[in-house]
Design an enzyme around this catalytic site. Structure first.
Site, PDB file in Angstrom:
ATOM      1  N   ASN A 245       4.401   3.067  -4.485  1.00  0.00           N
ATOM      2  CA  ASN A 245       3.510   3.050  -5.650  1.00  0.00           C
ATOM      3  C   ASN A 245       4.286   3.074  -6.963  1.00  0.00           C
ATOM      4  O   ASN A 245       3.824   2.514  -7.969  1.00  0.00           O
ATOM      5  CB  ASN A 245       2.531   4.223  -5.587  1.00  0.00           C
TER       6      ASN A 245
ATOM      7  N   ASP B 233      -5.145  -6.773   2.039  1.00  0.00           N
ATOM      8  CA  ASP B 233      -4.486  -6.561   0.749  1.00  0.00           C
ATOM      9  C   ASP B 233      -2.997  -6.904   0.789  1.00  0.00           C
ATOM     10  O   ASP B 233      -2.327  -6.931  -0.242  1.00  0.00           O
ATOM     11  CB  ASP B 233      -4.691  -5.125   0.254  1.00  0.00           C
TER      12      ASP B 233
ATOM     13  N   SER C 245      -0.258   6.155   0.979  1.00  0.00           N
ATOM     14  CA  SER C 245      -1.338   5.613   1.802  1.00  0.00           C
ATOM     15  C   SER C 245      -0.857   5.072   3.139  1.00  0.00           C
ATOM     16  O   SER C 245      -1.608   5.059   4.115  1.00  0.00           O
ATOM     17  CB  SER C 245      -2.075   4.512   1.030  1.00  0.00           C
TER      18      SER C 245
ATOM     19  N   GLY D 210      -2.045   6.602  -2.856  1.00  0.00           N
ATOM     20  CA  GLY D 210      -1.743   6.485  -4.277  1.00  0.00           C
ATOM     21  C   GLY D 210      -0.622   7.378  -4.761  1.00  0.00           C
ATOM     22  O   GLY D 210      -0.255   7.328  -5.942  1.00  0.00           O
TER      23      GLY D 210
ATOM     24  N   HIS E 131      -1.014  -2.722   3.190  1.00  0.00           N
ATOM     25  CA  HIS E 131      -1.184  -1.660   4.181  1.00  0.00           C
ATOM     26  C   HIS E 131      -1.204  -2.209   5.606  1.00  0.00           C
ATOM     27  O   HIS E 131      -1.920  -3.172   5.880  1.00  0.00           O
ATOM     28  CB  HIS E 131      -2.474  -0.885   3.903  1.00  0.00           C
TER      29      HIS E 131
END
Length: 222
Positions: free
Chosen positions: A106, A187, A40, A77, A190
């Site tokens: 991830n 979050d 991502s 992801g 990112h």
């Protein structure tokens, strides 16, 4: 008489086409391909795609007059396992001269064993090198709440792979933005649009090194 003239003209025209079409095809294929295989962070999650660092890289290469086609095969992801599964098809489809691998975050967030991360990264590097592509690894790190032993083992994977396979390495892709105000989305994972130019600046020396092929066996660490 007229019919014969037009037949002769058509034959000459066909000959001209045969002479010029290969030249045009060669010109169309002068640029070589740089493939970005990431998650991502390289897929511009949460921002417009044209604001992402990969698009900024395209623009930088254009500005510098480098004929490099940048293919962004990043998926939100994505894990190293998923990247390894997709890579053979991507190599066959795009035949890249260079590969940038930005994967592993991830894996860490899901608590996957560092050994599997290392194995997958090494397989990707070997696959790319066997296909004639030069590779740059963009390393990741995970939050300290995963425990010191795990976070240290995770971070150590990227230098191990880079040294073993003699490829370029950026140890921590987010190093220059991770703690900057306004550089991360809510979050905390990112980067924002504001952070994307800094990401490019951080990796640009290694990308430039990758494209210039200075010498076999040398690697770049910013």
């Amino acid at each position: 008489m007229a019919t014969g003239f037009f037949r002769q003209l058509a034959a000459q025209f066909s000959l001209v086409l045969l002479l010029f079409i290969p030249v045009g095809a060669a010109q169309a294929n002068t640029s070589e391909t740089l493939l970005v295989l990431g998650d991502s962070i390289s897929a511009a999650y949460g921002i417009n795609e044209e604001q992402g660092w990969v698009q900024l890289l395209r623009e930088r290469l254009q500005e510098k007059g480098k004929e490099v086609r940048v293919v962004n095969a990043s998926i939100s992801g994505e894990t190293t396992s998923g990247g390894l599964t997709r890579l053979p098809r991507l190599m066959e489809e795009h035949n890249p001269r260079w590969l940038i691998v930005e994967l592993g975050g991830n894996d860490g967030l899901r608590g996957y064993p560092p050994q599997s991360l290392q194995r997958n990264l090494m397989e990707m590097v070997k696959l790319a090198k066997n296909a004639g592509a030069d590779v740059l690894l963009l390393g990741m790190r995970i939050p300290p709440n995963y425990g010191r032993a795990y976070t240290n083992a995770f971070a150590a994977v990227y230098p191990k792979v880079a040294k073993s396979e003699q490829v370029g390495l950026v140890p921590f892709f987010l190093e220059t933005v991770a703690l900057e105000d306004g550089a991360m989305q809510s979050d905390g994972i990112h980067p924002t649009a504001k952070a994307q130019p800094a990401l490019l600046e951080h990796v640009w020396p290694c990308i430039e090194f990758l494209l210039t092929e200075k010498s076999d066996g040398e690697s770049c660490t910013p």
